[in-house]
Motif scaffolding. Structure first.
Motif, short mmCIF file in Angstrom:
data_model
loop_
_atom_site.label_atom_id
_atom_site.label_comp_id
_atom_site.label_asym_id
_atom_site.label_seq_id
_atom_site.Cartn_x
_atom_site.Cartn_y
_atom_site.Cartn_z
N PHE A 148 0.82 -1.21 0.00
CA PHE A 148 0.00 0.00 0.00
C PHE A 148 0.86 1.26 0.00
N LEU A 149 1.99 1.19 0.71
CA LEU A 149 2.78 2.39 0.94
C LEU A 149 4.25 2.02 1.14
N GLY A 150 5.14 2.87 0.64
CA GLY A 150 6.56 2.75 0.91
C GLY A 150 7.09 4.04 1.50
N GLU A 151 7.96 3.92 2.49
CA GLU A 151 8.61 5.09 3.10
C GLU A 151 10.11 4.85 3.10
N ALA A 152 10.87 5.82 2.63
CA ALA A 152 12.33 5.65 2.58
C ALA A 152 13.02 6.96 2.89
N HIS A 153 14.18 6.85 3.50
CA HIS A 153 15.09 7.99 3.60
C HIS A 153 16.51 7.48 3.42
N TRP A 154 17.31 8.29 2.74
CA TRP A 154 18.73 7.98 2.58
C TRP A 154 19.47 9.27 2.91
N LEU A 155 19.98 9.33 4.13
CA LEU A 155 20.62 10.54 4.64
C LEU A 155 22.12 10.33 4.64
N GLY A 156 22.76 10.70 3.55
CA GLY A 156 24.21 10.64 3.48
C GLY A 156 24.83 11.87 4.10
N SER A 157 26.04 11.73 4.62
CA SER A 157 26.72 12.87 5.25
C SER A 157 27.99 13.24 4.49
N TYR A 159 28.65 15.59 2.58
CA TYR A 159 28.96 17.01 2.70
C TYR A 159 28.55 17.56 4.06
N GLY A 160 28.32 16.68 5.02
CA GLY A 160 28.02 17.10 6.37
C GLY A 160 29.24 17.63 7.08
N PRO A 161 29.05 18.30 8.21
CA PRO A 161 30.18 18.85 8.95
C PRO A 161 31.20 17.78 9.33
N GLY A 162 32.46 18.04 9.07
CA GLY A 162 33.52 17.12 9.48
C GLY A 162 33.72 15.94 8.57
N SER A 163 33.03 15.86 7.43
CA SER A 163 33.17 14.72 6.54
C SER A 163 34.58 14.66 5.94
N SER A 164 35.12 13.46 5.89
CA SER A 164 36.44 13.26 5.27
C SER A 164 36.36 12.22 4.16
N SER A 165 35.16 11.98 3.63
CA SER A 165 34.97 10.97 2.61
C SER A 165 35.75 11.28 1.34
N ALA A 166 36.35 10.23 0.77
CA ALA A 166 37.06 10.40 -0.50
C ALA A 166 36.12 10.77 -1.63
N TYR A 167 34.84 10.45 -1.48
CA TYR A 167 33.88 10.74 -2.55
C TYR A 167 33.43 12.20 -2.54
N ALA A 168 33.75 12.93 -1.49
CA ALA A 168 33.33 14.33 -1.40
C ALA A 168 34.00 15.20 -2.46
N LEU A 226 16.06 12.32 0.31
CA LEU A 226 17.39 12.00 -0.21
C LEU A 226 18.32 13.18 0.01
N THR A 227 19.50 12.92 0.56
CA THR A 227 20.46 14.00 0.75
C THR A 227 21.86 13.44 0.93
N LEU A 228 22.85 14.27 0.66
CA LEU A 228 24.25 13.96 0.98
C LEU A 228 24.78 14.93 2.03
N SER A 229 23.91 15.76 2.60
CA SER A 229 24.34 16.85 3.47
C SER A 229 23.88 16.70 4.91
N ALA A 230 23.47 15.53 5.32
CA ALA A 230 23.01 15.33 6.69
C ALA A 230 24.18 15.41 7.67
N PRO A 231 23.94 15.84 8.90
CA PRO A 231 24.99 15.74 9.91
C PRO A 231 25.40 14.28 10.08
N PRO A 232 26.68 14.01 10.30
CA PRO A 232 27.11 12.61 10.46
C PRO A 232 26.32 11.86 11.52
N GLU A 233 25.90 12.57 12.57
CA GLU A 233 25.15 11.92 13.65
C GLU A 233 23.77 11.44 13.19
N ALA A 234 23.27 12.02 12.10
CA ALA A 234 21.93 11.67 11.62
C ALA A 234 21.96 10.77 10.40
#
Length: 323
Positions: A148-157, A159-168, A226-234
């Motif tokens: 009946f329904l789908g709910e999704a979130h993908w909260l990437g960080s 570009y969040g504060p303190g990110s050191s990801s090579a993909y940034a 959908l985001t790539l900018s979430a705080p790492p804690e979230a």
């Protein structure tokens, strides 16, 4: 004409970035059923280093790699990937594409038309469709039906504060954000389970965040944030289905190397049997169509937003201050 993959298909790699080095190259080098035929990159020195680390050879000429391969895997920015995938298909190479196939409908359509004209097999590497626990879950929920329904979130960080990801450092991710980077993952689950998207409503959130409300051919509806900018804690990702059988939550998955090896197997099977894989270039085109529509809606909404009012507590400028 499509190449015959033979008993031990030769598969080359286009791309030398972090995704290629961490996922594609280890999976190809460790796959007992294929021959890792070589590496090409836009930076020859990077291709040489990755090839040496993977026990294969580097190619300065991409067409030479096509000639030495039955298939190629692409780990490149989407709008660099698309024209090279067309060239690979025209050379008879089966193609293992990364998501998104392209960030324009025209680019994705060119890939699809080239693949079909050449008669080569194609697979788009949407991780959740090939990671064992999630792939099995998607198959089970598709068979169960009644959703009946789908709910999704993908909260990437990324570009969040303190990110050191090579993909940034990836320019295309910076330009296109979470809609295009993680949106294909969510859609790759929704479409087989709930059916094709028939209506889209998209709205902007903070930074690169996009909120989607989708209507599906089955009659179900779904949402995605959908985001790539979430705080790492979230940071985190989740997808839940609700229907006549209750609720079902997408299981966790770990790593992408094994999933990519499964995508290699899927490509080889499609090439040998001539039966298209469900997650092929045409599916990749559909993802691009949906994401393009959502992106355009968000751009319009942002243009239509009225200017933000200045807070009453803000100091007045000299020209507007009371005498």
């Amino acid at each position: 004409m499509a190449k015959n993959p033979g008993a031990k298909p030769r598969i080359g790699l286009l791309g030398t970035g972090p995704w290629a080095a961490r996922t594609h190259a280890p999976a190809l080098a460790g796959h007992a059923g294929i021959e890792f035929s070589g590496v090409w990159g836009r930076r020859p020195e990077a291709a040489a280093a990755l090839a040496a680390a993977s026990g294969t050879r580097a190619y300065d000429d991409v067409d030479a790699l096509f000639a030495a391969s039955d298939a190629v895997a692409l780990a490149l920015p989407p709008d660099v990937q698309a024209p090279l995938a067309v060239r690979a298909a025209e050379a008879g190479c089966h193609v293992l594409l990364d998501k998104p196939v392209a960030t324009t409908v025209a680019g994705a359509r060119e890939v699809t038309e080239a693949v079909e004209a050449a008669g080569v097999a194609s697979v788009v590497f949407c991780t959740l469709r090939f990671a064992e626990p999630t792939a099995r879950w998607i198959g089970e929920q598709t068979a169960a039906g009644g959703w009946f329904l789908g709910e999704a979130h993908w909260l990437g960080s990324l570009y969040g504060p303190g990110s050191s990801s090579a993909y940034a450092a990836s320019p295309w991710r910076r330009a296109k954000g979470g809609l295009w980077d993680v949106g294909p993952h969510v859609l790759s689950v929704y479409l087989p389970v709930l059916g094709d998207v028939t209506e889209i409503t998209a709205a902007p959130g903070p930074d690169d965040t996009h909120h989607l409300v989708l209507r599906h051919a089955s009659g179900a509806s779904s949402t995605a944030t959908l985001t790539l900018s979430a705080p790492p804690e979230a940071a985190g990702a989740a997808l839940t289905l609700y229907g006549s059988g209750g609720r079902a939550e997408l299981p966790p998955w770990d790593g992408a190397v094994d999933a990519f090896a499964a995508a290699v197997d899927a490509l080889v099977t499609a090439a040998r049997t001539g039966v298209p894989h469900a997650c092929d270039a045409r599916f990749g085109l559909r993802l691009t169509e949906i994401l393009t529509t959502a992106e355009a809606q968000v751009a319009r909404r942002r243009q239509e937003q009225p200017p933000r009012e200045v807070s009453s507590s803000a100091p007045h400028s000299a020209s507007t201050a009371a005498p």
